[in-house]
Design a protein around this motif. Structure first.
Motif, PDB file in Angstrom:
ATOM      1  N   PHE A  52       0.837  -1.190   0.000  1.00 12.19           N
ATOM      2  CA  PHE A  52       0.000   0.000   0.000  1.00 12.19           C
ATOM      3  C   PHE A  52       0.875   1.243   0.000  1.00 12.19           C
ATOM      4  O   PHE A  52       2.061   1.183   0.220  1.00 12.19           O
ATOM      5  CB  PHE A  52      -0.928   0.021   1.220  1.00 12.19           C
ATOM      6  CG  PHE A  52      -0.195   0.051   2.531  1.00 12.19           C
ATOM      7  CD1 PHE A  52       0.085   1.247   3.165  1.00 12.19           C
ATOM      8  CD2 PHE A  52       0.228  -1.137   3.130  1.00 12.19           C
ATOM      9  CE1 PHE A  52       0.758   1.278   4.371  1.00 12.19           C
ATOM     10  CE2 PHE A  52       0.906  -1.098   4.335  1.00 12.19           C
ATOM     11  CZ  PHE A  52       1.163   0.096   4.969  1.00 12.19           C
ATOM     12  N   ARG A  53       0.260   2.375  -0.297  1.00 13.38           N
ATOM     13  CA  ARG A  53       0.962   3.631  -0.262  1.00 13.38           C
ATOM     14  C   ARG A  53       0.149   4.606   0.571  1.00 13.38           C
ATOM     15  O   ARG A  53      -0.935   4.296   1.024  1.00 13.38           O
ATOM     16  CB  ARG A  53       1.148   4.165  -1.678  1.00 13.38           C
ATOM     17  CG  ARG A  53      -0.153   4.572  -2.349  1.00 13.38           C
ATOM     18  CD  ARG A  53      -0.034   4.621  -3.842  1.00 13.38           C
ATOM     19  NE  ARG A  53       0.974   5.579  -4.285  1.00 13.38           N
ATOM     20  CZ  ARG A  53       1.382   5.659  -5.550  1.00 13.38           C
ATOM     21  NH1 ARG A  53       0.886   4.838  -6.447  1.00 13.38           N
ATOM     22  NH2 ARG A  53       2.274   6.567  -5.883  1.00 13.38           N
ATOM     23  N   GLY A  54       0.651   5.789   0.761  1.00 12.65           N
ATOM     24  CA  GLY A  54      -0.086   6.797   1.507  1.00 12.65           C
ATOM     25  C   GLY A  54       0.352   6.890   2.952  1.00 12.65           C
ATOM     26  O   GLY A  54      -0.038   7.801   3.662  1.00 12.65           O
ATOM     27  N   TYR A 119       5.681   1.237   0.196  1.00 11.06           N
ATOM     28  CA  TYR A 119       6.098  -0.056   0.726  1.00 11.06           C
ATOM     29  C   TYR A 119       6.241  -1.049  -0.414  1.00 11.06           C
ATOM     30  O   TYR A 119       5.346  -1.197  -1.251  1.00 11.06           O
ATOM     31  CB  TYR A 119       5.084  -0.554   1.757  1.00 11.06           C
ATOM     32  CG  TYR A 119       5.146   0.215   3.049  1.00 11.06           C
ATOM     33  CD1 TYR A 119       5.959  -0.216   4.084  1.00 11.06           C
ATOM     34  CD2 TYR A 119       4.415   1.394   3.213  1.00 11.06           C
ATOM     35  CE1 TYR A 119       6.044   0.509   5.273  1.00 11.06           C
ATOM     36  CE2 TYR A 119       4.489   2.122   4.387  1.00 11.06           C
ATOM     37  CZ  TYR A 119       5.300   1.675   5.410  1.00 11.06           C
ATOM     38  OH  TYR A 119       5.384   2.393   6.573  1.00 11.06           O
ATOM     39  N   VAL A 120       7.374  -1.718  -0.475  1.00  9.38           N
ATOM     40  CA  VAL A 120       7.665  -2.635  -1.567  1.00  9.38           C
ATOM     41  C   VAL A 120       7.861  -4.051  -1.029  1.00  9.38           C
ATOM     42  O   VAL A 120       8.071  -4.254   0.164  1.00  9.38           O
ATOM     43  CB  VAL A 120       8.929  -2.203  -2.340  1.00  9.38           C
ATOM     44  CG1 VAL A 120       8.755  -0.806  -2.909  1.00  9.38           C
ATOM     45  CG2 VAL A 120      10.168  -2.259  -1.437  1.00  9.38           C
ATOM     46  N   ALA A 121       7.770  -4.997  -1.936  1.00 13.15           N
ATOM     47  CA  ALA A 121       8.047  -6.399  -1.600  1.00 13.15           C
ATOM     48  C   ALA A 121       9.307  -6.824  -2.337  1.00 13.15           C
ATOM     49  O   ALA A 121       9.577  -6.371  -3.450  1.00 13.15           O
ATOM     50  CB  ALA A 121       6.875  -7.282  -1.990  1.00 13.15           C
ATOM     51  N   SER A 170      18.029  -9.648  -5.968  1.00 15.31           N
ATOM     52  CA  SER A 170      16.711  -9.367  -5.399  1.00 15.31           C
ATOM     53  C   SER A 170      16.139  -8.138  -6.087  1.00 15.31           C
ATOM     54  O   SER A 170      16.863  -7.188  -6.381  1.00 15.31           O
ATOM     55  CB  SER A 170      16.790  -9.151  -3.888  1.00 15.31           C
ATOM     56  OG  SER A 170      17.618  -8.051  -3.579  1.00 15.31           O
ATOM     57  N   VAL A 171      14.830  -8.176  -6.353  1.00 15.00           N
ATOM     58  CA  VAL A 171      14.143  -7.072  -7.011  1.00 15.00           C
ATOM     59  C   VAL A 171      13.039  -6.578  -6.088  1.00 15.00           C
ATOM     60  O   VAL A 171      12.294  -7.380  -5.524  1.00 15.00           O
ATOM     61  CB  VAL A 171      13.545  -7.514  -8.361  1.00 15.00           C
ATOM     62  CG1 VAL A 171      12.791  -6.359  -9.023  1.00 15.00           C
ATOM     63  CG2 VAL A 171      14.643  -8.023  -9.289  1.00 15.00           C
ATOM     64  N   GLN A 172      12.947  -5.267  -5.920  1.00 14.88           N
ATOM     65  CA  GLN A 172      11.897  -4.663  -5.108  1.00 14.88           C
ATOM     66  C   GLN A 172      10.774  -4.219  -6.054  1.00 14.88           C
ATOM     67  O   GLN A 172      11.030  -3.482  -7.012  1.00 14.88           O
ATOM     68  CB  GLN A 172      12.427  -3.468  -4.319  1.00 14.88           C
ATOM     69  CG  GLN A 172      13.423  -3.836  -3.223  1.00 14.88           C
ATOM     70  CD  GLN A 172      14.771  -4.255  -3.742  1.00 14.88           C
ATOM     71  OE1 GLN A 172      15.299  -3.639  -4.658  1.00 14.88           O
ATOM     72  NE2 GLN A 172      15.345  -5.306  -3.179  1.00 14.88           N
ATOM     73  N   LEU A 173       9.556  -4.698  -5.789  1.00  8.88           N
ATOM     74  CA  LEU A 173       8.424  -4.413  -6.662  1.00  8.88           C
ATOM     75  C   LEU A 173       7.300  -3.735  -5.899  1.00  8.88           C
ATOM     76  O   LEU A 173       7.092  -3.997  -4.712  1.00  8.88           O
ATOM     77  CB  LEU A 173       7.878  -5.701  -7.301  1.00  8.88           C
ATOM     78  CG  LEU A 173       8.854  -6.523  -8.143  1.00  8.88           C
ATOM     79  CD1 LEU A 173       9.296  -7.750  -7.373  1.00  8.88           C
ATOM     80  CD2 LEU A 173       8.218  -6.941  -9.461  1.00  8.88           C
ATOM     81  N   PRO A 178       8.897  -3.060 -11.096  1.00  4.73           N
ATOM     82  CA  PRO A 178      10.231  -3.208 -10.517  1.00  4.73           C
ATOM     83  C   PRO A 178      10.778  -1.810 -10.199  1.00  4.73           C
ATOM     84  O   PRO A 178      10.913  -0.974 -11.090  1.00  4.73           O
ATOM     85  CB  PRO A 178      11.042  -3.864 -11.638  1.00  4.73           C
ATOM     86  CG  PRO A 178      10.048  -4.356 -12.636  1.00  4.73           C
ATOM     87  CD  PRO A 178       8.875  -3.434 -12.529  1.00  4.73           C
ATOM     88  N   LEU A 179      11.064  -1.560  -8.935  1.00  5.29           N
ATOM     89  CA  LEU A 179      11.548  -0.240  -8.532  1.00  5.29           C
ATOM     90  C   LEU A 179      13.064  -0.193  -8.398  1.00  5.29           C
ATOM     91  O   LEU A 179      13.685   0.829  -8.671  1.00  5.29           O
ATOM     92  CB  LEU A 179      10.906   0.177  -7.211  1.00  5.29           C
ATOM     93  CG  LEU A 179       9.375   0.261  -7.183  1.00  5.29           C
ATOM     94  CD1 LEU A 179       8.914   0.797  -5.837  1.00  5.29           C
ATOM     95  CD2 LEU A 179       8.856   1.129  -8.326  1.00  5.29           C
ATOM     96  N   SER A 180      13.662  -1.275  -7.956  1.00  6.04           N
ATOM     97  CA  SER A 180      15.108  -1.319  -7.799  1.00  6.04           C
ATOM     98  C   SER A 180      15.553  -2.773  -7.738  1.00  6.04           C
ATOM     99  O   SER A 180      14.738  -3.676  -7.565  1.00  6.04           O
ATOM    100  CB  SER A 180      15.552  -0.574  -6.528  1.00  6.04           C
ATOM    101  OG  SER A 180      14.955  -1.137  -5.377  1.00  6.04           O
ATOM    102  N   ALA A 181      16.843  -2.981  -7.898  1.00  6.13           N
ATOM    103  CA  ALA A 181      17.395  -4.334  -7.880  1.00  6.13           C
ATOM    104  C   ALA A 181      18.722  -4.323  -7.138  1.00  6.13           C
ATOM    105  O   ALA A 181      19.481  -3.350  -7.226  1.00  6.13           O
ATOM    106  CB  ALA A 181      17.573  -4.858  -9.298  1.00  6.13           C
ATOM    107  N   LYS A 182      18.984  -5.386  -6.417  1.00  3.45           N
ATOM    108  CA  LYS A 182      20.199  -5.470  -5.608  1.00  3.45           C
ATOM    109  C   LYS A 182      20.954  -6.753  -5.930  1.00  3.45           C
ATOM    110  O   LYS A 182      20.363  -7.772  -6.253  1.00  3.45           O
ATOM    111  CB  LYS A 182      19.855  -5.457  -4.112  1.00  3.45           C
ATOM    112  CG  LYS A 182      18.943  -4.320  -3.661  1.00  3.45           C
ATOM    113  CD  LYS A 182      19.596  -2.969  -3.789  1.00  3.45           C
ATOM    114  CE  LYS A 182      18.669  -1.870  -3.264  1.00  3.45           C
ATOM    115  NZ  LYS A 182      19.256  -0.515  -3.483  1.00  3.45           N
TER     116      LYS A 182
END
Length: 242
Positions: A52-54, A119-121, A170-173, A178-182
């Motif tokens: 969720f966001r906000g 918040y990302v997973a 790992s990818v943050q979605l 996809p928002l970022s990758a590590k």
């Protein structure tokens, strides 16, 4: 030839997975996965329902790795430094990366300023290969379902150079984006070129060495060409030899 061999191996693996009903392929543009959610697939994972966001938190709580929304865009916080401006109070100097374009910008946040957090997973993938071209996508695979995900190179930032066959990343979605990758904090590289160590008491403790991925780092003077070394990917520093 190397890329063709990789794709052939991936194709054979995909065929084997499809024979057991376990393969689906989906790809992402810079900002959004193109395919629709798959029944029972990666995009229908339970964690998506909890994202969720906000939610808002104070600027003083912002730290690297957070994802925030400002002026309708989503950014990843790369750096955050607390500073004091005399009577102006404390502020946070942050470096932000636009998750869509990869562009970076610096902004100042008041410690009491309300910031919208995203918040990302986080999901684990295996690196397969990078498509040809300057803007070629990075192809990843879910090791359990064999589903493939294509992401833009800028999501890896400066760590892109360390990608290796079969590496776990790992990818943050967020909302299928996809928002970022590590990548792992340390990787093993081979020294492709290093100057000969000089003898004598005046020998400098470190020297420049070229790694097999094209990166130049500082290594101890006794490290020779062909030696495998462990490199810290957060600051490109030498850790040890194998």
């Amino acid at each position: 030839m190397r890329l063709l061999t990789k794709r052939l191996a991936v194709g054979l693996r995909s065929y084997a997975a499809a024979a057991h009903g376990g393969y689906r392929k989906f790809s992402a543009s810079t900002a959004r996965i193109k395919s629709q959610p798959l029944r029972g697939g990666l995009l229908e994972s339970p964690w998506l329902a909890t994202q969720f966001r906000g939610a808002r938190f104070s600027g003083g709580d912002v730290k690297p790795g957070n994802h925030i929304e400002r002026r309708g865009k989503i950014y990843e916080v790369m750096k955050a430094q607390h500073t004091t401006q005399g009577r102006g109070g404390a502020i946070i100097q942050v470096e932000l990366r636009d998750v869509d374009s990869g562009n970076k910008l610096n902004e100042r946040l008041r410690t009491d300023e309300k910031v919208e957090q995203i918040y990302v997973a986080e999901k684990s993938f295996e690196y397969l290969y990078t498509n040809d071209g300057d803007k070629g996508s990075v192809v990843l695979m879910d090791p359990e379902s064999y589903e493939q995900l294509e992401v833009q190179p800028h999501l890896f930032g400066e760590s892109l150079v360390f990608l290796q066959d079969g590496m776990k990343v790992s990818v943050q979605l967020y909302d299928d984006r996809p928002l970022s990758a590590k990548i792992p904090k340390t990787v093993t590289c081979t020294v492709a070129e290093a100057a000969e160590a000089r003898k004598g008491s005046g020998t400098p403790p470190y020297k420049r060495a070229l790694l097999d991925n094209g990166l130049t780092v500082q290594v101890p003077s006794h490290i020779a060409t062909g030696v495998k070394v462990i490199i810290n990917t957060t600051n490109n520093s030498y850790v040890s030899r194998i």
